[in-house]
Scaffold this motif. Structure first.
Motif, PDB file in Angstrom:
ATOM      1  N   THR A 145      48.839  32.101  36.728  1.00 28.12           N
ATOM      2  CA  THR A 145      48.252  32.798  37.887  1.00 28.12           C
ATOM      3  C   THR A 145      47.394  33.961  37.407  1.00 28.12           C
ATOM      4  O   THR A 145      46.308  34.210  37.946  1.00 28.12           O
ATOM      5  N   GLY A 146      47.874  34.654  36.364  1.00 22.63           N
ATOM      6  CA  GLY A 146      47.134  35.789  35.803  1.00 22.63           C
ATOM      7  C   GLY A 146      45.775  35.357  35.268  1.00 22.63           C
ATOM      8  O   GLY A 146      44.766  36.028  35.487  1.00 22.63           O
ATOM      9  N   ILE A 147      45.750  34.197  34.577  1.00 19.63           N
ATOM     10  CA  ILE A 147      44.483  33.689  34.022  1.00 19.63           C
ATOM     11  C   ILE A 147      43.502  33.373  35.160  1.00 19.63           C
ATOM     12  O   ILE A 147      42.325  33.760  35.117  1.00 19.63           O
ATOM     13  N   PHE A 149      43.550  34.644  38.134  1.00 16.06           N
ATOM     14  CA  PHE A 149      43.181  35.930  38.745  1.00 16.06           C
ATOM     15  C   PHE A 149      42.065  36.607  37.941  1.00 16.06           C
ATOM     16  O   PHE A 149      41.095  37.114  38.514  1.00 16.06           O
ATOM     17  N   CYS A 150      42.199  36.594  36.599  1.00 16.28           N
ATOM     18  CA  CYS A 150      41.177  37.211  35.735  1.00 16.28           C
ATOM     19  C   CYS A 150      39.828  36.514  35.919  1.00 16.28           C
ATOM     20  O   CYS A 150      38.788  37.174  36.008  1.00 16.28           O
ATOM     21  N   LEU A 151      39.852  35.173  35.946  1.00 15.98           N
ATOM     22  CA  LEU A 151      38.606  34.408  36.111  1.00 15.98           C
ATOM     23  C   LEU A 151      37.923  34.756  37.434  1.00 15.98           C
ATOM     24  O   LEU A 151      36.712  34.986  37.481  1.00 15.98           O
ATOM     25  N   THR A 153      38.388  37.436  39.211  1.00 13.56           N
ATOM     26  CA  THR A 153      37.953  38.842  39.178  1.00 13.56           C
ATOM     27  C   THR A 153      36.595  38.965  38.494  1.00 13.56           C
ATOM     28  O   THR A 153      35.680  39.602  39.013  1.00 13.56           O
ATOM     29  N   LEU A 154      36.472  38.308  37.318  1.00 14.52           N
ATOM     30  CA  LEU A 154      35.227  38.396  36.553  1.00 14.52           C
ATOM     31  C   LEU A 154      34.051  37.752  37.285  1.00 14.52           C
ATOM     32  O   LEU A 154      32.954  38.305  37.339  1.00 14.52           O
ATOM     33  N   GLU A 155      34.323  36.567  37.851  1.00 15.02           N
ATOM     34  CA  GLU A 155      33.227  35.791  38.430  1.00 15.02           C
ATOM     35  C   GLU A 155      32.898  36.162  39.865  1.00 15.02           C
ATOM     36  O   GLU A 155      31.791  35.895  40.342  1.00 15.02           O
ATOM     37  N   ILE A 158      34.198  41.402  40.817  1.00 17.43           N
ATOM     38  CA  ILE A 158      33.342  42.455  40.251  1.00 17.43           C
ATOM     39  C   ILE A 158      31.907  42.370  40.811  1.00 17.43           C
ATOM     40  O   ILE A 158      31.387  43.370  41.312  1.00 17.43           O
TER      41      ILE A 158
END
Lengths: 264, 76
Positions: A145-147, A149-151, A153-155, A158
Motif C-alpha cells: 500500500t505504501g508503494i 501511495f508513493c506512486l 503521491t509523485l504522479e 504533488i
C-alpha cells in the motif's frame, strides 16, 4: 440458485462484451457514445445495488454481518446516485465535464459507507478468533500500500497541489478521490489476505468477488483521476471498463453471498 | 489430529471454511474452551459449537451460524 449465478455471470459477460465492442469499434455517433458511456456505469452500479440489497434482506438478525452488508449497499447506492447524477448532467443537461458537481458529493460520501462495510467484515473476522496469519503478511500489505501511495503521491498529489490552474475545490476533489481509493485498497488488501486464508471454502467465494470488485473500482478510479488530470482522458476510454467490471464483480459477490446464506 | 470427534467437526467445517482454516478453527476454539482437539469429548460439544457459532456469524449472520452450530452439536 446455480441458475442465478449462471445468469449473473452471463449478464456480466454480455454487458462487458457490448461495452468493449462499443469502445473498441465505436460504431456509433459521438452523441450516442456519450449516452452509452454514461448508461453503462448506471446499469452496472444498479445491478450491484439490487444484489447487495438482496443480501441485506436475506439476513434476518441485526448483527455485524447485516450491518456490514447494509453499509456496502448504502455505499454502492450512493455511487449509483453519483453515476446517475453525472450522466444526467452530461447527457440531459448537456454540461461538458460536470466537475465539481453534486455527483462528487454522492461518490465521496459513498466511500465512507464502503469503508464501514469492509471494516465491519475485517473486525468480524478478527473477533471470530480465526488464525490471522503472520506479521510478515501484514507488513507486506503495508509495504505494498505504501508503494502505491508513493506512486500516486509523485504522479498525482504533488502536481495537483503545485498547480495554479485549478480552484481549491477542484484541488481538494482531485486529491480526495485517490485518497479515498487508497484507503479502500488498504482495507481490501487486508480482506484479500483473510480471504486467502479461507482457501477454497464456500464462505470465501463471495469475499473473493467483492475483493476483486473493489480492486477494479479503485484502480479504475485512480487511473481516471490520473488521465483527467493529464487531460488525456477521452470519451469511450477503456478506463471506464475497470469501474463497470468492478460493479459487476461486486454484484457477483453479492449473488454468491446470498447463495451461501440460503444453502445453510 | 487423531480424535474422531475433532476430525468429524473438521470435516464438517472444511467445505465451508477451507481445510486449513477448518483445522485451525477446531484447534483454536478447543483451546478457548479449555481443552485440546485430541482430547475433545462429546460433553465439550455444546461449548465448542457455541464458540464456532460466534466465529461463523461474520460469514452468514447469527441465524444461519446458529443453525450450523446445531448441526455441529449433533455430530457426537
Amino acid at each position: 440458485m446455480i441458475k442465478k449465478i449462471g445468469f449473473i455471470w452471463g449478464l456480466t459477460i454480455a454487458i462487458l462484451f457490448v461495452n468493449i465492442w462499443v469502445y473498441t469499434f465505436k460504431p456509433v455517433s459521438h452523441e450516442l457514445l456519450l449516452i452509452l458511456s454514461n448508461v453503462f456505469p448506471v446499469i452496472c452500479s444498479f445491478i450491484a445495488v439490487i444484489t447487495l440489497y438482496l443480501v441485506f434482506a436475506s439476513l434476518k438478525s441485526l448483527d455485524e454481518t447485516k450491518a456490514a452488508w447494509l453499509m456496502l449497499f448504502i455505499g454502492t447506492l450512493l455511487h449509483f446516485l453519483g453515476e446517475t447524477t453525472y450522466g444526467y448532467y452530461e447527457v440531459i443537461a448537456g454540461l461538458e465535464d460536470p466537475f465539481p458537481s453534486l455527483a462528487d458529493g454522492f461518490w465521496l460520501s459513498g466511500y465512507l459507507f464502503l469503508y464501514g462495510g469492509i471494516a465491519y467484515l475485517i473486525i468480524g473476522f478478527r473477533r471470530a478468533g480465526f488464525a490471522l496469519g503472520s506479521w510478515k503478511e501484514f507488513t507486506s500489505i503495508a509495504v505494498l500500500t505504501g508503494i502505491i501511495f508513493c506512486l500516486v503521491t509523485l504522479e498525482l498529489f504533488i502536481p495537483v497541489i503545485k498547480s495554479q490552474e485549478v480552484s481549491s475545490l477542484e484541488k481538494f476533489l482531485n486529491i480526495a478521490y485517490p485518497i479515498g481509493d487508497l484507503v479502500l485498497i488498504f482495507l481490501i488488501f487486508i480482506l484479500m489476505h483473510f480471504t486467502a486464508l479461507l482457501g477454497k471454502g464456500v464462505f470465501s467465494k463471495p469475499w473473493k468477488y467483492i475483493v476483486a470488485g473493489y480492486v477494479f473500482m479503485s484502480v479504475g478510479d485512480i487511473l481516471f483521476s490520473y488521465y483527467t488530470w493529464l487531460e488525456i482522458y477521452k470519451l469511450g476510454s477503456y478506463i471506464d471498463l475497470w469501474r463497470n467490471a468492478g460493479y459487476l464483480l461486486i454484484a457477483m459477490g453479492a449473488v454468491c453471498q446470498r447463495k451461501v446464506i440460503r444453502s445453510l | 489430529m487423531a480424535n474422531p470427534l475433532a476430525v468429524k467437526i473438521e470435516s464438517f467445517l472444511s467445505p465451508l471454511l477451507g481445510e486449513m482454516m477448518a483445522h485451525s478453527t477446531v484447534m483454536i476454539q478447543c483451546k478457548k474452551i479449555g481443552t485440546i482437539a485430541d482430547e475433545l469429548k462429546p460433553e465439550d460439544l455444546p461449548k465448542l459449537a457455541e464458540r464456532i457459532e460466534k466465529a461463523l456469524i461474520i460469514f452468514v449472520g447469527s441465524e444461519k451460524a446458529r443453525k450450523t452450530a446445531e448441526a455441529i452439536k449433533s455430530l457426537r
